[in-house]
Scaffold this active site. Structure first.
Site, short mmCIF file in Angstrom:
data_model
loop_
_atom_site.label_atom_id
_atom_site.label_comp_id
_atom_site.label_asym_id
_atom_site.label_seq_id
_atom_site.Cartn_x
_atom_site.Cartn_y
_atom_site.Cartn_z
N GLU A 258 -55.91 60.99 -124.23
CA GLU A 258 -54.58 60.50 -123.82
C GLU A 258 -53.47 61.09 -124.69
O GLU A 258 -52.81 60.38 -125.46
CB GLU A 258 -54.54 58.97 -123.91
CG GLU A 258 -55.57 58.28 -123.03
CD GLU A 258 -55.68 56.81 -123.35
OE1 GLU A 258 -54.99 56.32 -124.27
OE2 GLU A 258 -56.48 56.11 -122.69
N CYS A 327 -23.30 50.17 -137.35
CA CYS A 327 -22.95 49.23 -138.42
C CYS A 327 -24.20 48.58 -138.99
O CYS A 327 -24.41 47.37 -138.91
CB CYS A 327 -21.98 48.16 -137.89
SG CYS A 327 -21.31 47.14 -139.22
#
Length: 399
Positions: A258, A327
Site C-alpha cells: 500500500e 497566530c
C-alpha cells in the site's frame, strides 16, 4: 518539471499553491512494479493525496486503492476504480460504516475484536474479510507515524490470535486476507521480511487465506544523505521468501502493498511567497504567506522539507528561520541555509506531495491553497484557491 515551470505556475496561479508532477508519480509506480514479482498488487494509500485527478491518474497507471474512510472509498469509485480494486481499512469506526462499504462491494479490513465479533455475529461467512494484525514491530521514524508497535491503536495484537480463532469458529467468519502496516519510515528493508515471516506463521491458522497485505512504509529521502527504501533489493528478498514458503507449505497467496507517500511525496512542490524579512537580536526570519494551516507536517512530527529560493537561486547563502503567518508558532525550518531571500521572492518546499494539502485547514480563517497538476508538459488547475465565501458556505446564521 523544472524550476522555470514552477516560477511560471506561481505567476499564473499565485501562491500558496501545491504543484504535483505526473511524471514523478509514474516513475515511482513503475519502479515498484518492476522491482516485485508481476503478481504483486499495489494499492495506492489514498490518504496521502486524494484530489480526484491524482486518483484517476494513479488508476490509469494500473494501481488499486487503499482507503481508510468511507468517503475515500466513494472518491475511489468516482475516480473509476472498480470495487474489487479497493481495500477499506477503517480504524475506530462503528459497524454502520463498514456495512456501507459492504454495500459498495469493496474488500473489508477489520482491525479490532469488537467489530470482528459484531460483524461475525451478523454476517457470518456471507462476506469475506481481511483481518489487520498488529505485529508489535517498531519500524522506526517519528513515533507519531509508527503504527505497528505494541502501544499502537492499530490492528489486533498477534498475541490475541486465539481470540480471533474463537470468533472465527463461533461465527463462521470467512477470512480471506491478513494485513499489517508498521508505519511510513522503514529504513531497514529487513523489517518487511520480519513482518512477512510473522504473516507466514499466522497463515497456518487461516485455511481460506488468499491475500497477504504488507501495508507500506517505503521511505523517501527528504534531505541530502537521507536513506530511502531500496525497493529493488526488497523485491528480490520478498520474492525469494515467498517462493521458499510456498515450496515448504504448498500454499499460495497474492502479495499486496500500500504505497502512499512513496508515490506522491517527491512529486509535490509547495510554492509560497516571502512576505517579510524580519531581523531580531537572535535570528533572521523569513515570514511567508502560508502557515501550518497549509503544511502542518514540520510542526506536527518534525518533518524536514528542503526549501529553496526560486527567485534568487544564485544569490549568496544566508541563514534564515522560515516561519508562517499563523497566530501560533508555525516554524517550517530553523537556521536553514537558503540563497538570499528578499521580500516578494517565490520559495518552494520540496517533497510536499504527501499529507500537505490533505492535512490543511482553515485555522485563523485563512483560505486553503490551490492545487496544480503538471501533466504532459502543461500545468492544469485541479483545485481552485478558496475564496472568502467558502468560509461561510456550511455555516447557518441564527442571529
Amino acid at each position: 518539471m523544472t524550476d522555470k515551470n514552477l516560477i511560471k505556475i506561481a505567476e499564473e496561479f499565485g501562491t500558496p499553491t501545491y504543484v504535483y508532477d505526473a511524471e514523478s508519480i509514474k516513475n515511482h509506480y513503475e519502479k515498484l512494479t518492476s522491482s516485485f514479482h508481476k503478481s504483486t498488487r499495489f494499492f495506492y494509500a489514498a490518504k496521502a493525496l486524494t484530489n480526484i485527478n491524482i486518483l484517476k491518474y494513479i488508476k490509469n497507471l494500473g494501481a488499486s486503492l487503499d482507503c481508510v474512510s468511507i468517503n475515500e472509498v466513494k472518491l475511489g469509485l468516482k475516480a473509476g476504480f472498480t470495487s474489487d480494486k479497493i481495500l477499506f481499512t477503517p480504524n475506530c469506526v462503528d459497524l454502520r460504516e463498514i456495512e456501507e462499504a459492504m454495500g459498495l462491494k469493496v474488500h473489508i479490513n477489520i482491525d479490532n475484536i469488537s467489530i470482528l465479533e459484531q460483524f461475525g455475529n451478523k454476517y457470518g461467512n456471507t462476506y469475506p474479510i481481511f483481518v489487520r494484525i498488529n505485529p508489535h514491530i517498531y519500524a522506526g521514524g517519528n513515533h507519531k507515524i509508527s503504527t505497528g508497535h505494541i502501544d499502537s491503536k492499530f490492528g489486533i495484537s498477534i498475541h490475541q490470535l486465539r481470540h480471533i480463532e474463537r470468533v472465527m469458529k463461533s461465527t463462521n467468519l470467512l477470512v480471506e486476507g491478513l494485513h499489517m502496516h508498521t508505519g511510513s519510515e522503514i529504513k531497514d528493508a529487513d523489517v518487511f521480511l520480519q513482518g512477512l515471516e510473522i504473516m507466514f506463521e499466522l497463515a497456518e491458522h487461516f485455511p481460506d487465506l488468499k491475500y497477504i497485505d504488507m501495508g507500506s512504509g517505503f521511505k523517501v529521502p527528504y534531505q541530502e544523505g537521507d536513506m530511502e527504501t531500496d525497493v529493488k533489493t526488497l523485491g528480490k528478498k520478498v520474492e525469494k521468501a515467498v517462493a521458499d514458503y510456498q515450496k515448504e507449505s504448498s500454499r499460495k497467496f497474492q502479495l499486496w502493498f500500500e504505497p502512499g507517500k512513496y508515490l506522491v511525496s517527491e512529486s509535490g512542490h509547495f510554492l509560497v511567497k516571502s512576505n517579510v524579512i524580519k531581523q531580531t537580536t537572535a535570528t533572521v526570519f523569513v515570514g511567508i504567506n502560508s502557515g501550518f494551516n497549509h503544511l502542518i507536517r514540520p510542526m506536527f512530527y518534525d518533518s524536514y522539507h528542503i526549501i529553496e529560493n526560486l527567485s534568487n537561486p544564485k544569490g549568496p547563502e544566508r541563514i534564515y528561520t522560515v516561519v508562517g503567518n499563523i497566530c501560533e508558532t508555525d516554524t517550517f525550518a530553523w537556521d536553514r541555509k537558503i540563497n538570499e531571500v528578499r521580500e516578494g521572492d517565490i520559495l518552494v518546499f520540496r517533497n510536499a506531495g504527501a499529507y500537505g494539502f490533505e492535512m490543511s485547514s482553515n485555522f485563523n480563517s485563512r483560505l486553503k491553497p490551490a492545487e496544480v497538476f503538471f501533466l504532459d508538459g502543461k500545468a492544469h488547475l485541479i483545485r481552485r484557491r478558496e475564496e472568502f465565501e467558502d468560509l461561510l458556505k456550511n455555516q447557518i446564521e441564527v442571529l
